[in-house]
Design an enzyme around this catalytic site. Structure first.
Site, mmCIF file in Angstrom:
data_model
loop_
_atom_site.group_PDB
_atom_site.id
_atom_site.type_symbol
_atom_site.label_atom_id
_atom_site.label_comp_id
_atom_site.label_asym_id
_atom_site.label_seq_id
_atom_site.Cartn_x
_atom_site.Cartn_y
_atom_site.Cartn_z
ATOM 1 N N ALA A 247 7.997 0.362 20.038
ATOM 2 C CA ALA A 247 7.365 -0.933 19.752
ATOM 3 C C ALA A 247 7.120 -1.133 18.264
ATOM 4 C CB ALA A 247 6.047 -1.046 20.517
ATOM 5 N N SER B 58 1.450 3.924 20.736
ATOM 6 C CA SER B 58 2.289 2.728 20.797
ATOM 7 C C SER B 58 3.128 2.754 22.065
ATOM 8 C CB SER B 58 3.230 2.665 19.591
ATOM 9 O OG SER B 58 4.315 3.573 19.755
ATOM 10 N N ASP B 59 3.584 1.575 22.493
ATOM 11 C CA ASP B 59 4.635 1.573 23.499
ATOM 12 C C ASP B 59 5.909 2.069 22.819
ATOM 13 O OD1 ASP B 59 5.980 1.246 25.898
ATOM 14 O OD2 ASP B 59 5.153 -0.731 26.281
ATOM 15 N N CYS B 60 6.894 2.400 23.619
ATOM 16 C CA CYS B 60 8.021 3.169 23.094
ATOM 17 C C CYS B 60 8.978 2.323 22.259
ATOM 18 C CB CYS B 60 8.722 3.862 24.237
ATOM 19 S SG CYS B 60 7.587 5.004 25.074
#
Length: 689
Positions: free
Chosen positions: A243, A239-241
């Site tokens: 997110a 995942s993006d941080c």
């Protein structure tokens, strides 16, 4: 190249010996050690966008958009190979000292292959520009350089942010990017697919926003149906941080943290950059996921760790010494990249400067002696920075030229000293410009003005641009210099399209890395020839574009823009002129004959564009091949340019790619439009297919 099947089997066996709690603990970016199984702690979060970032000394190459401006696949892979050597060197040394902190692992969250669809997007300079084919080629070669060709992965690269992500930064945590089937399959997905299928990228990172209603990091359409099932991706998904937290906090597609963790995990997100996966066991207790799904994610992650040789005693990269970081050879490559990336936009004949006829130069502007102007974002720390002022001074001293320097103005404030009146450095700038034979104005932006929105996962605050202008303080400075300077060279530092008026010549440097000052001096004085080209369209005004939040490609990028750009995609001048004399198609490549008509050696960029006879084709011909060639003054050479396998295809409104019977290819040093031909003085050769 390397045996994923064996790595997966080893991962399965190791994970089978973990408890449920231990498996769950490994799905977060800062994975703890499991001492009883001999598993050390591992932090998955590292960044190497244009050099090893945020972990101390490393070679700092030009920002990604500057690398794109080289239009050089071989150079791209060579730079990535150096970056991965430095990442391994630092990892080997730091691990021996027990340092397994953030930014010190071998899973590197680069490259960013989102399409730079709108010049307002602050993170656009992390990308390879606006064209899907250029992005695909450079992304693939960067990944191959990072991952190496050995028995094990040298580092594990990551294609991000999957898949429709390019601002607005301020809305990214709750925004829904809506894209139709044609735009998805023609623009937003091809580079990701290429890096998965051909680049064999080891990981893919999702985006913060929703895509057509689904949060990207929990999207069944993107992660399961497209990435895993359609493209056959076998690596891990991250995942993006923070997110996944957005699912319930901002997107409101779930109600609780366990529900968000479950949505992401069930749809294939193996690793959480953030802390929502602390709720994995709650999700299991609530019946939202199964232990098998936890196990599968854990196996994906440990497969990557085995492929990196982290549990092996025969990994060839374990022997890379710490002294392989920040070497003279790497510094030389950073200089070469800076030289190849800078773009000459305008020149009335003032350049190259003649050191024999110049006694005094004035170097003026807030970016003249600025290290941030060299760095861009997601950068490391160089031990060898050469600012523009330093590079020009070093060159000038060798030729007996006096250098006068003034800050001129603050980067964006109206004064440089809090107690002074506004414009407190303009008089100094004017008097130095009046005294100099040539004035070099160093203006533009830095990553503090365009970049990623500041949040809990970032170290700084930045964001999107509101317009295409440099800050007002600098506009006033340029007005003064235009009046005061005998001759004015405007040097613009930024990572995106800007409209900066004035000057006898104009150079765009991007964020050129540690050697930016040396490269600029060599280019301005003609020691080297300009060879960079624009990987994105420069527009005249933001009002010429659709709303920022509109993800339709209509009237965006060179393929669909119907207005007159300031500088077209693919454009770039040099101190010589090139002309493609002939071109022919042979198999899946175009063979071209090109000549250097000028009096200076240089690198020409052969560009191939295709225009298909179909109502589904883009408005303008699109790039389908490119290759650099070095030519001495007066020399004629031949170069074969590989074609995009998708050259003779278009995407229909349903998102289906169809082959077109009749197409026209254009081979030249620019786009085949009237404006590009007029600005470069070189007309492409056409080939009817």
């Amino acid at each position: 190249m390397r045996d994923r099947t064996e790595a997966a089997a080893k991962a399965k066996e190791l994970v089978s010996r973990m408890t449920l709690e231990e498996k769950a603990s490994q799905l977060k970016y800062d994975a703890p050690s499991i001492d009883r199984l001999g598993i050390p702690a591992y932090n998955w979060w590292n960044e190497v966008l244009h050099g090893v970032a945020r972990a101390g000394t490393a070679t700092v190459f030009p920002q990604a958009i500057g690398l794109a401006a080289m239009f050089d696949e071989d150079m791209q892979e060579k730079i990535a190979d150096v970056i991965s050597d430095e990442a391994r060197a630092k990892f080997n040394g730091q691990s021996r000292h027990g340092d397994r902190d953030i930014y010190k692992g071998l899973t590197v969250w680069s490259p960013n292959i989102n399409i730079f669809r709108d010049p307002r997007w602050g993170r656009g300079h992390e990308t390879y520009g606006e064209d899907p084919y250029l992005t695909s080629r450079l992304g693939i070669r960067f990944i191959q350089g990072l991952q190496g060709k050995g028995k094990y992965l040298k580092t594990a690269a990551c294609s991000k942010h999957f898949a429709v992500h390019s601002g607005p930064e301020a809305l990214r945590h709750q925004f829904d990017a809506r894209a139709n089937a044609k735009d998805m399959n023609e623009t937003y997905l091809p580079a990701f697919e290429a890096t998965v299928r051909e680049g064999e990228v080891e990981s893919v990172m999702g985006a913060y926003n929703r895509v057509n209603g689904e949060p990207a990091c929990g999207s069944e359409t993107l992660l399961k149906k497209t990435l895993r099932e359609k493209w056959g991706f076998r690596g891990h998904i991250v995942s993006d941080c923070w997110a996944i937290r957005d699912f319930h906090v901002n997107h409101k597609v779930t109600a609780t943290a366990p529900e968000s963790a479950a949505l992401a995990l069930k749809n294939g997100c193996d690793l959480n950059c953030g802390n929502t996966y602390l709720h994995i066991l709650e999700a299991l207790q609530e019946g939202l996921i199964t232990e098998e799904e936890i196990t599968t994610a854990c196996e994906h992650l440990f497969t990557t760790r085995f492929m990196l040789g982290l549990f092996a005693d025969d990994c060839e990269y374990d022997q890379i010494p710490v002294t392989a970081n920040d070497t003279d050879e790497h510094a030389a490559l950073a200089l070469e990249a800076a030289e190849k990336s800078m773009v000459l936009l305008e020149n009335d004949g003032i350049l190259p400067l003649d050191p024999g006829s110049i006694r005094t130069i004035a170097v003026i502007g807030p970016n003249a002696d600025s290290i941030p102007a060299l760095e861009g974002n997601y950068n490391g720390t160089s031990s060898r920075y050469v600012t523009f002022l330093e590079g020009l001074r070093r060159y000038a001293e060798k030729h007996g030229i006096r250098v006068l320097y003034s800050l001129g103005c603050h980067l964006f404030k109206d004064r440089t000293s809090g107690l002074a009146q506004a414009d407190d450095r303009l008089a100094e700038a004017a008097m130095y410009a009046e005294a100099a034979d040539v004035t070099i104005a160093c203006v533009g932006l830095d990553a503090g003005l365009e970049g990623e929105e500041g949040d809990t996962g970032n170290e700084y605050f930045s964001g999107d641009k509101k317009d295409l202008l440099i800050p007002e303080s600098q506009r006033r400075l340029l007005d003064v210099l235009t009046e005061s300077a005998k001759k004015l060279v405007t040097v613009v530092t930024a990572g995106s399209s800007l409209n900066v008026p004035g000057g006898n010549a104009k150079v765009f440097t991007w964020y050129p890395g540690q050697a930016g000052g040396t490269a600029l001096a060599e280019l301005l004085f003609g020691e080297k020839n300009f060879s960079g080209h624009l990987p994105l369209t420069f527009y005249r005004d933001i009002n010429d574009l659709p709303d920022f939040e509109n993800y339709s490609m209509e009237n965006r990028t060179y393929r669909y823009f119907t207005g007159k750009p300031l500088y077209p995609f693919g454009y770039g001048l040099s101190y010589t002129s090139y002309q493609v004399l002939s071109a022919s198609v042979s198999g899946n490549e175009v063979k071209t004959e090109i000549t250097n008509n000028g009096k200076m050696d240089g690198d020409a960029l052969v560009q191939i564009y295709v225009e298909c006879d179909s109502p589904f084709a883009p408005v303008h011909p699109r790039l389908c091949g490119f290759r650099r060639i070095s030519l001495k003054a007066g020399e004629t050479g031949t170069v074969s340019v590989p074609l995009d396998p998708l050259t003779y295809t278009v995407v229909d409104p349903d998102g289906q790619r169809v082959t077109v019977e009749h197409c026209t290819l254009y081979a030249g040093v620019c786009q085949p439009d009237e404006q590009s031909i007029e600005m470069t003085g070189s007309k492409p050769v056409s080939i009817r297919k």
